[in-house]
Design a protein around this motif. Sequence first.
Motif, PDB file in Angstrom:
ATOM      1  N   ILE A  93       5.176  -0.990 -16.273  1.00 62.25           N
ATOM      2  CA  ILE A  93       4.761   0.153 -15.448  1.00 62.25           C
ATOM      3  C   ILE A  93       5.439   0.116 -14.086  1.00 62.25           C
ATOM      4  O   ILE A  93       5.941   1.129 -13.593  1.00 62.25           O
ATOM      5  CB  ILE A  93       3.219   0.155 -15.293  1.00 62.25           C
ATOM      6  N   ALA A  94       5.441  -1.068 -13.446  1.00 63.47           N
ATOM      7  CA  ALA A  94       5.976  -1.178 -12.090  1.00 63.47           C
ATOM      8  C   ALA A  94       7.487  -1.010 -12.040  1.00 63.47           C
ATOM      9  O   ALA A  94       8.032  -0.529 -11.038  1.00 63.47           O
ATOM     10  CB  ALA A  94       5.583  -2.518 -11.486  1.00 63.47           C
ATOM     11  N   SER A  95       8.210  -1.381 -13.077  1.00 60.25           N
ATOM     12  CA  SER A  95       9.671  -1.294 -13.049  1.00 60.25           C
ATOM     13  C   SER A  95      10.193   0.079 -13.459  1.00 60.25           C
ATOM     14  O   SER A  95      11.398   0.322 -13.410  1.00 60.25           O
ATOM     15  CB  SER A  95      10.289  -2.377 -13.930  1.00 60.25           C
ATOM     16  N   GLY A 101      10.765   1.237  -9.394  1.00 58.62           N
ATOM     17  CA  GLY A 101      11.919   0.498  -9.868  1.00 58.62           C
ATOM     18  C   GLY A 101      11.863  -0.969  -9.504  1.00 58.62           C
ATOM     19  O   GLY A 101      10.866  -1.663  -9.756  1.00 58.62           O
ATOM     20  N   LEU A 102      12.934  -1.461  -8.866  1.00 56.11           N
ATOM     21  CA  LEU A 102      13.036  -2.877  -8.511  1.00 56.11           C
ATOM     22  C   LEU A 102      11.994  -3.276  -7.472  1.00 56.11           C
ATOM     23  O   LEU A 102      11.412  -4.371  -7.553  1.00 56.11           O
ATOM     24  CB  LEU A 102      14.446  -3.188  -8.008  1.00 56.11           C
ATOM     25  N   VAL A 103      11.725  -2.410  -6.517  1.00 55.20           N
ATOM     26  CA  VAL A 103      10.716  -2.718  -5.485  1.00 55.20           C
ATOM     27  C   VAL A 103       9.338  -2.847  -6.135  1.00 55.20           C
ATOM     28  O   VAL A 103       8.565  -3.757  -5.822  1.00 55.20           O
ATOM     29  CB  VAL A 103      10.718  -1.625  -4.388  1.00 55.20           C
ATOM     30  N   CYS A 108       4.910  -6.236  -7.959  1.00 53.64           N
ATOM     31  CA  CYS A 108       4.017  -6.625  -9.059  1.00 53.64           C
ATOM     32  C   CYS A 108       4.033  -8.132  -9.256  1.00 53.64           C
ATOM     33  O   CYS A 108       2.984  -8.780  -9.302  1.00 53.64           O
ATOM     34  CB  CYS A 108       4.434  -5.893 -10.335  1.00 53.64           C
ATOM     35  N   TRP A 109       5.221  -8.714  -9.346  1.00 51.41           N
ATOM     36  CA  TRP A 109       5.317 -10.151  -9.579  1.00 51.41           C
ATOM     37  C   TRP A 109       4.894 -10.957  -8.362  1.00 51.41           C
ATOM     38  O   TRP A 109       4.346 -12.050  -8.508  1.00 51.41           O
ATOM     39  CB  TRP A 109       6.725 -10.531 -10.046  1.00 51.41           C
ATOM     40  N   ALA A 110       5.090 -10.435  -7.172  1.00 50.57           N
ATOM     41  CA  ALA A 110       4.589 -11.127  -5.978  1.00 50.57           C
ATOM     42  C   ALA A 110       3.063 -11.191  -6.009  1.00 50.57           C
ATOM     43  O   ALA A 110       2.456 -12.211  -5.645  1.00 50.57           O
ATOM     44  CB  ALA A 110       5.088 -10.422  -4.714  1.00 50.57           C
TER      45      ALA A 110
END
Length: 140
Positions: A93-95, A101-103, A108-110
């Motif tokens: 979803i976040a990508s 996109g990348l942000v 999300c991973w942070a």
Amino acid sequence: MDTRQDDLRRELDATLQARKELGKEYESELVDSFLKRLDARMDARTEHAAPQHFEGYGPDYRHRPRRSRWSGGRPGSRLAVISLVLAIPLTGIASDAQHGGLVGLLTCWAGIVGVNFAAARADRRDREDREDRRPRGDWD
């Protein structure tokens, strides 16, 4: 047939013979008397058998908390597995280009890493507190 059943059968036969001799008016008293003897016999048998059946069980076994199947291993491993399972759809979803996109992916991973880091730190702090409260012996 063992002797206990033979004794019980003799008592029942004696009760039935007494009923024949005394008549129906004493039937309830005879039945009550027989049932009292039967109850006393069963109570004695239970008192004899119960300690043997529960031998080896002490208060420490009865009041011990039960472990669930997830309680094995380290306490933080459950959160790590759940966060990785949830990371798959969150990453998708976040990508997506519409959601950042990348942000969005990095955010999300942070967040996932931050939650796991905070949980691991809390577990470490709890473990250290438990070790501080533990009484020290001569060998520590």
